[in-house]
Design an enzyme around this catalytic site. Sequence first.
Site, PDB file in Angstrom:
ATOM      1  N   ASP A 318       0.825  -1.220   0.000  1.00  0.00           N
ATOM      2  CA  ASP A 318       0.000   0.000   0.000  1.00  0.00           C
ATOM      3  C   ASP A 318       0.855   1.265   0.000  1.00  0.00           C
ATOM      4  O   ASP A 318       2.047   1.233   0.328  1.00  0.00           O
ATOM      5  CB  ASP A 318      -0.872   0.030   1.270  1.00  0.00           C
ATOM      6  CG  ASP A 318      -1.959  -1.027   1.236  1.00  0.00           C
ATOM      7  OD1 ASP A 318      -1.950  -1.864   0.314  1.00  0.00           O
ATOM      8  OD2 ASP A 318      -2.806  -1.000   2.150  1.00  0.00           O
ATOM      9  N   HIS A 459       3.922  -2.160   3.021  1.00  0.00           N
ATOM     10  CA  HIS A 459       3.949  -0.817   2.414  1.00  0.00           C
ATOM     11  C   HIS A 459       5.248  -0.640   1.643  1.00  0.00           C
ATOM     12  O   HIS A 459       6.328  -0.731   2.246  1.00  0.00           O
ATOM     13  CB  HIS A 459       3.807   0.263   3.495  1.00  0.00           C
ATOM     14  CG  HIS A 459       2.500   0.158   4.235  1.00  0.00           C
ATOM     15  ND1 HIS A 459       2.310  -0.766   5.241  1.00  0.00           N
ATOM     16  CD2 HIS A 459       1.325   0.820   4.081  1.00  0.00           C
ATOM     17  CE1 HIS A 459       1.059  -0.649   5.685  1.00  0.00           C
ATOM     18  NE2 HIS A 459       0.443   0.308   5.002  1.00  0.00           N
TER      19      HIS A 459
HETATM   20 ZN    ZN Z   1      -2.457   3.064   3.491  1.00  0.00          ZN
END
Ligand code: ZN
Length: 509
Positions: A318, A459
Amino acid sequence: MNRVYGAKMQGRKLTGVLFLLIAGLLFMGKRVDAQGAFTIESRIDGYQSVLLQWESDREDYIYQIQRAHKKTGPFETLTSISGQTGVVSSYDHDVVLGDTYYYKVVKVTGNQTAEESQVIKMKILLPAPVNVNIVKLEEEQIKLSWNKVEGATGYIIYRSNNKEKGFKKIGETAKAKFTDKNVKGGALYYRVKAVKKKRKAVSGNPSDTVSVYLKPCVPVVMGSYEKNKIKITWKKSEGADTYYVYKKNSKGTYKKLGTTNKLYFTDKKVKKGNYYEYKVTAAYSREGITRKSKKSRACKVLADVIDPDKKMIALTFDDGPGRYTEDIVNCLKKNNGKATFFVLGCNVDSYKNALKAADKIGCQIGNHSYNHKILTKLSKKEIREQISQTDTKVKNVIGKTPDLVRTPGGAISDTVNSTVGKPIILWSIDTLDWKTRSKDKTIKAVMRDIKDGDIVLMHDIYEPTKNAACFLIPKLKQEGYQLVTVGELAKYRGYALKKGTVYRRLRRK
Ligand code: ZN
């Protein structure tokens, strides 16, 4: 051009002839000298004992054996020998271990004409251990023994994978035996030296080399399908340099497919959708001896990109694309894996190439809002804008609109779910990489709980996450996981993803 080349060649030829002439003259000179010389040989023969030997062709010669402590002398006569023909031997037992002596022999022929041998330098070493033997071969252990050397306080054991060179010390012992507890496979060569440690440390000559030919280790084989061929790979097997690849035929027997000295083999005779099974044997040949490992365990490969019968998971990243996205994509590419990137619309223009690279290798691009607003706090109109702005940005770069949404912070509500207009993908494994910023903790979080059908949250904007991902991707593959996109995971696990529905995992139904 041709003429220049010809002239050069002539010059070279001339120099060559001159060189040969000079070399020939020098060589002839040396030979004449050698023919007339009276030469002796020497060696350590037993404890504190030097043996000198030479050739005598007449009985009436007298040989004076002379010794000095320096090369230049003074030489003193130790003894004289006469009345012999053939090989004459003379021992000097009056030497000190560790000291160096210089020897020469003076030949006296009847009436005072003397001829001198060359001067030989001898350092008094311990004799080499003899009768070095392999007394026992056990799994991962080799026991050696040898005859005791008089005067030795201990022995040094050396080992190499090459009969001639590369011997390294592997141990020391006071006894005339040694166990090598660290052997895996392949050809091993041993030598032993005697040492005396008290007062003056003296190390002897190495023993003869003893050889052990162990079977190489059994290879562990993996296979994967790519573009109409199956590539089988394995790690280097200890001691092996050749590998035999076998393929199971329709009758269920393994037939040899090929031989290679590389760590992979490509089978091009495969039909998409079929299963194939392979085994590999590791082997080597040394000094005319060939050793083969047992056949590896069977490696079953489906001639298709994704095998529904094998484990699969979806790695998701993400908040990108960012400066580490492309590294992760490259690692996936190298390992034939895929992931899903839930991107922020506001980052897309800065990392167009990363997004294109991900798309090109079959990764899925999902929507993670435009600028990470928590959607539960927004109006319906604002939610729609967050989604549509990102859709447009992504479409402009890869030509496709994202099918899936991951809401920022995983925040969901009935309003959000019904407004985003796409399936909502959350996660079953939260690595907390954004919080720990630790490669090791991120790896542990994944490896601790991973199961078929999991969706892993990471991430791609943190360096430790990139490092963790580049470790995890080959590791997971090695553990038998296929790294697929969320869309593929849903398809192969039998889910028709619905708009507005939240998915956290996609396990086999
Ligand atoms: Zn996020």
